[in-house]
Scaffold this motif. Structure first.
Motif, PDB file in Angstrom:
ATOM      1  N   ILE A  26       0.840  -1.201  -0.053  1.00  0.00           N
ATOM      2  CA  ILE A  26       0.023   0.093  -0.004  1.00  0.00           C
ATOM      3  C   ILE A  26       1.020   1.464   0.180  1.00  0.00           C
ATOM      4  O   ILE A  26       2.255   1.135   0.214  1.00  0.00           O
ATOM      5  N   ILE A  27       0.272   2.402  -0.470  1.00  0.00           N
ATOM      6  CA  ILE A  27       0.808   3.598  -0.276  1.00  0.00           C
ATOM      7  C   ILE A  27       0.275   4.572   0.642  1.00  0.00           C
ATOM      8  O   ILE A  27      -0.740   4.234   1.066  1.00  0.00           O
ATOM      9  N   SER A  28       0.990   5.519   1.229  1.00  0.00           N
ATOM     10  CA  SER A  28       0.498   6.755   1.810  1.00  0.00           C
ATOM     11  C   SER A  28       0.104   7.792   1.034  1.00  0.00           C
ATOM     12  O   SER A  28       0.921   7.977   0.131  1.00  0.00           O
ATOM     13  N   TRP A  29      -0.932   8.363   1.555  1.00  0.00           N
ATOM     14  CA  TRP A  29      -1.532   9.414   0.824  1.00  0.00           C
ATOM     15  C   TRP A  29      -2.154  10.719   1.677  1.00  0.00           C
ATOM     16  O   TRP A  29      -2.820  10.371   2.586  1.00  0.00           O
ATOM     17  N   GLU A  30      -1.482  11.756   1.733  1.00  0.00           N
ATOM     18  CA  GLU A  30      -1.745  12.596   2.587  1.00  0.00           C
ATOM     19  C   GLU A  30      -3.049  13.713   2.331  1.00  0.00           C
ATOM     20  O   GLU A  30      -3.315  14.144   1.329  1.00  0.00           O
ATOM     21  N   VAL A  31      -4.168  13.071   3.062  1.00  0.00           N
ATOM     22  CA  VAL A  31      -5.478  13.614   3.027  1.00  0.00           C
ATOM     23  C   VAL A  31      -6.301  13.230   4.032  1.00  0.00           C
ATOM     24  O   VAL A  31      -6.020  12.190   4.742  1.00  0.00           O
ATOM     25  N   GLU A  32      -7.617  14.045   4.057  1.00  0.00           N
ATOM     26  CA  GLU A  32      -8.404  13.746   5.294  1.00  0.00           C
ATOM     27  C   GLU A  32      -9.869  13.616   4.883  1.00  0.00           C
ATOM     28  O   GLU A  32      -9.873  14.494   3.866  1.00  0.00           O
ATOM     29  N   ARG A  33     -10.581  12.684   5.231  1.00  0.00           N
ATOM     30  CA  ARG A  33     -11.957  12.692   4.864  1.00  0.00           C
ATOM     31  C   ARG A  33     -12.630  14.008   5.422  1.00  0.00           C
ATOM     32  O   ARG A  33     -12.429  14.590   6.532  1.00  0.00           O
ATOM     33  N   PRO A  34     -13.526  14.801   4.516  1.00  0.00           N
ATOM     34  CA  PRO A  34     -14.278  16.018   5.064  1.00  0.00           C
ATOM     35  C   PRO A  34     -15.145  15.716   6.211  1.00  0.00           C
ATOM     36  O   PRO A  34     -15.186  16.530   6.989  1.00  0.00           O
ATOM     37  N   ILE A  35     -15.878  14.450   6.080  1.00  0.00           N
ATOM     38  CA  ILE A  35     -16.611  14.385   7.159  1.00  0.00           C
ATOM     39  C   ILE A  35     -16.396  13.118   7.497  1.00  0.00           C
ATOM     40  O   ILE A  35     -17.066  11.900   7.089  1.00  0.00           O
ATOM     41  N   PRO A  36     -15.388  12.693   8.466  1.00  0.00           N
ATOM     42  CA  PRO A  36     -15.195  11.113   9.038  1.00  0.00           C
ATOM     43  C   PRO A  36     -16.458  10.677   9.687  1.00  0.00           C
ATOM     44  O   PRO A  36     -17.206  11.177  10.298  1.00  0.00           O
ATOM     45  N   GLY A  37     -16.510   9.412   9.376  1.00  0.00           N
ATOM     46  CA  GLY A  37     -17.615   8.549   9.665  1.00  0.00           C
ATOM     47  C   GLY A  37     -18.982   8.690   8.738  1.00  0.00           C
ATOM     48  O   GLY A  37     -19.898   7.632   8.893  1.00  0.00           O
ATOM     49  N   ALA A  38     -18.784   9.352   7.606  1.00  0.00           N
ATOM     50  CA  ALA A  38     -19.768   9.237   6.554  1.00  0.00           C
ATOM     51  C   ALA A  38     -19.059   8.795   5.324  1.00  0.00           C
ATOM     52  O   ALA A  38     -18.149   9.094   4.865  1.00  0.00           O
ATOM     53  N   LYS A  39     -19.946   7.751   4.743  1.00  0.00           N
ATOM     54  CA  LYS A  39     -19.433   6.994   3.498  1.00  0.00           C
ATOM     55  C   LYS A  39     -20.398   7.696   2.566  1.00  0.00           C
ATOM     56  O   LYS A  39     -21.492   7.297   2.151  1.00  0.00           O
ATOM     57  N   SER A  40     -19.719   8.793   2.190  1.00  0.00           N
ATOM     58  CA  SER A  40     -20.523   9.651   1.107  1.00  0.00           C
ATOM     59  C   SER A  40     -19.995   9.156  -0.272  1.00  0.00           C
ATOM     60  O   SER A  40     -19.160   8.288  -0.443  1.00  0.00           O
ATOM     61  N   ILE A  41     -20.924   9.731  -1.374  1.00  0.00           N
ATOM     62  CA  ILE A  41     -20.309   9.166  -2.722  1.00  0.00           C
ATOM     63  C   ILE A  41     -19.304  10.037  -3.489  1.00  0.00           C
ATOM     64  O   ILE A  41     -18.980   9.662  -4.549  1.00  0.00           O
ATOM     65  N   ASP A  42     -18.775  11.089  -2.703  1.00  0.00           N
ATOM     66  CA  ASP A  42     -17.694  11.883  -3.078  1.00  0.00           C
ATOM     67  C   ASP A  42     -16.364  11.082  -3.000  1.00  0.00           C
ATOM     68  O   ASP A  42     -15.867  11.230  -1.921  1.00  0.00           O
ATOM     69  N   TYR A  43     -15.921  10.428  -4.007  1.00  0.00           N
ATOM     70  CA  TYR A  43     -14.553   9.835  -4.023  1.00  0.00           C
ATOM     71  C   TYR A  43     -13.551  10.132  -5.040  1.00  0.00           C
ATOM     72  O   TYR A  43     -12.682   9.614  -5.300  1.00  0.00           O
ATOM     73  N   ILE A  44     -13.598  11.406  -5.236  1.00  0.00           N
ATOM     74  CA  ILE A  44     -12.504  12.050  -6.045  1.00  0.00           C
ATOM     75  C   ILE A  44     -11.088  11.857  -5.275  1.00  0.00           C
ATOM     76  O   ILE A  44     -10.095  11.259  -6.045  1.00  0.00           O
ATOM     77  N   SER A  45     -11.089  12.159  -4.025  1.00  0.00           N
ATOM     78  CA  SER A  45      -9.696  12.031  -3.323  1.00  0.00           C
ATOM     79  C   SER A  45      -9.228  10.368  -3.508  1.00  0.00           C
ATOM     80  O   SER A  45      -7.984  10.068  -3.855  1.00  0.00           O
ATOM     81  N   ALA A  46     -10.196   9.501  -3.187  1.00  0.00           N
ATOM     82  CA  ALA A  46      -9.912   8.089  -3.146  1.00  0.00           C
ATOM     83  C   ALA A  46      -9.493   7.629  -4.578  1.00  0.00           C
ATOM     84  O   ALA A  46      -8.464   6.891  -4.868  1.00  0.00           O
ATOM     85  N   SER A  47     -10.218   8.250  -5.577  1.00  0.00           N
ATOM     86  CA  SER A  47      -9.997   7.830  -7.073  1.00  0.00           C
ATOM     87  C   SER A  47      -8.486   8.191  -7.490  1.00  0.00           C
ATOM     88  O   SER A  47      -7.565   7.293  -7.939  1.00  0.00           O
ATOM     89  N   LEU A  48      -8.078   9.466  -7.137  1.00  0.00           N
ATOM     90  CA  LEU A  48      -6.753   9.910  -7.329  1.00  0.00           C
ATOM     91  C   LEU A  48      -5.921   9.078  -6.365  1.00  0.00           C
ATOM     92  O   LEU A  48      -4.657   8.658  -7.086  1.00  0.00           O
TER      93      LEU A  48
END
Length: 276
Positions: free
Chosen positions: A130-152
């Motif tokens: 696995i690799i590390s990626w410096e980012v934080e979820r905007p709303i921890p605990g919410a599984k939102s459909i916004d997956y742009i950061s995850a896709s990148l």
């Protein structure tokens, strides 16, 4: 051709559509949860619906369906498909909007099913990177459909021969991966982050099984500490428990799945067989 449930109707996958004024399309507003079947039955369906409801609450979506309503739709959708083992994606959209910003209609419920893909055996026998990626979820605990950061992040991971990307916060703490939770054996203890994360259902199962076998710490883990861990593994609905033998350019332990990780993998296997 798979049959999906789309906003009150069962339709073939090729005809599954929602209006273009839905806030899921316009603003990325919506939540989802993913589960799978074992022996044709949904694995921890209630727990996944609970998490879906929590996610909706965290982003301000009011669900017009009861827990039982959603469970019934999932069961009905499965029954309309001839898929031996299925991934089930439950999606709640933000609903239509006349001003393209604020909701003016009810949320939409979608249930999509697809065959569970067979993952490479070597993930489990030899371990993964696995690799590390410096980012934080905007709303921890919410599984939102916004997956742009995850896709990148996943695109970068694939380019580096890795299967996942680990989120690192501004303080250098390891949080979770794009679609997985992270665990590490550090000394004689099993450690996993306890805050600022989306707690996975598989994570909860692993913690329940592990408490009979190991001392457990729910606490922060720095990236530096993770790289020095004896064993590391990730967990997720679609992948189960996967040993990690490399993080970025650093090797974990002996660069092979460790004995305690393998012990938990065996416990997980027995648990799924017993549950179903």
């Amino acid at each position: 051709m798979a049959i999906y449930y789309i906003d009150g109707k069962f339709v073939p996958a090729e005809k599954a559509v929602i209006p273009v004024d839905d806030l899921a399309i316009l603003r990325g507003i919506g939540v989802f949860d993913l589960l799978r079947t074992y022996d044709g039955r949904p694995y921890f369906l209630d727990a996944h619906i609970d998490r879906l409801e929590t996610s909706a609450q965290k982003i301000g979506l009011t669900l017009p369906w009861s827990h039982a309503d959603i469970a019934r739709v999932v069961e009905q959708t499965l029954a309309k498909n001839d898929i031996p083992e299925a991934n089930i994606r439950i999606v709640v959209t933000g609903g239509s909007s006349t001003d393209f910003m604020t909701p003016s209609g009810s949320p939409r419920l979608l249930v999509l099913v697809s065959p569970v893909p067979r993952l490479p055996d070597h993930w489990y026998t030899k371990g993964v990177k696995i690799i590390s990626w410096e980012v934080e979820r905007p709303i921890p605990g919410a599984k939102s459909i916004d997956y742009i950061s995850a896709s990148l992040a996943l695109k970068k991971a694939a380019a580096e021969g890795a299967i996942e990307a680990l989120y690192i916060d501004r303080n250098g703490l390891a949080l979770e991966c794009t679609t997985s939770n992270i665990f590490a054996f550090i000394g004689d203890r099993l450690v996993t982050p306890g805050k600022g994360i989306l707690s996975g259902v598989t994570r909860k199962v692993v913690l329940e099984l592990a408490q009979e076998l190991f001392a457990i710490d729910l606490r922060d883990i720095s990236r530096t500490e993770l790289l020095a861990a004896d064993e590391v593994f990730i967990t997720g609905t679609s992948k189960g428990l996967v040993p990690v033998v490399k993080v970025d350019d650093g090797t974990i332990g002996e660069a092979m799945p460790g004995p305690r990780t393998r012990q938990l993998m065996e416990a997980m296997k027995k648990h799924t067989e017993k549950t179903n």
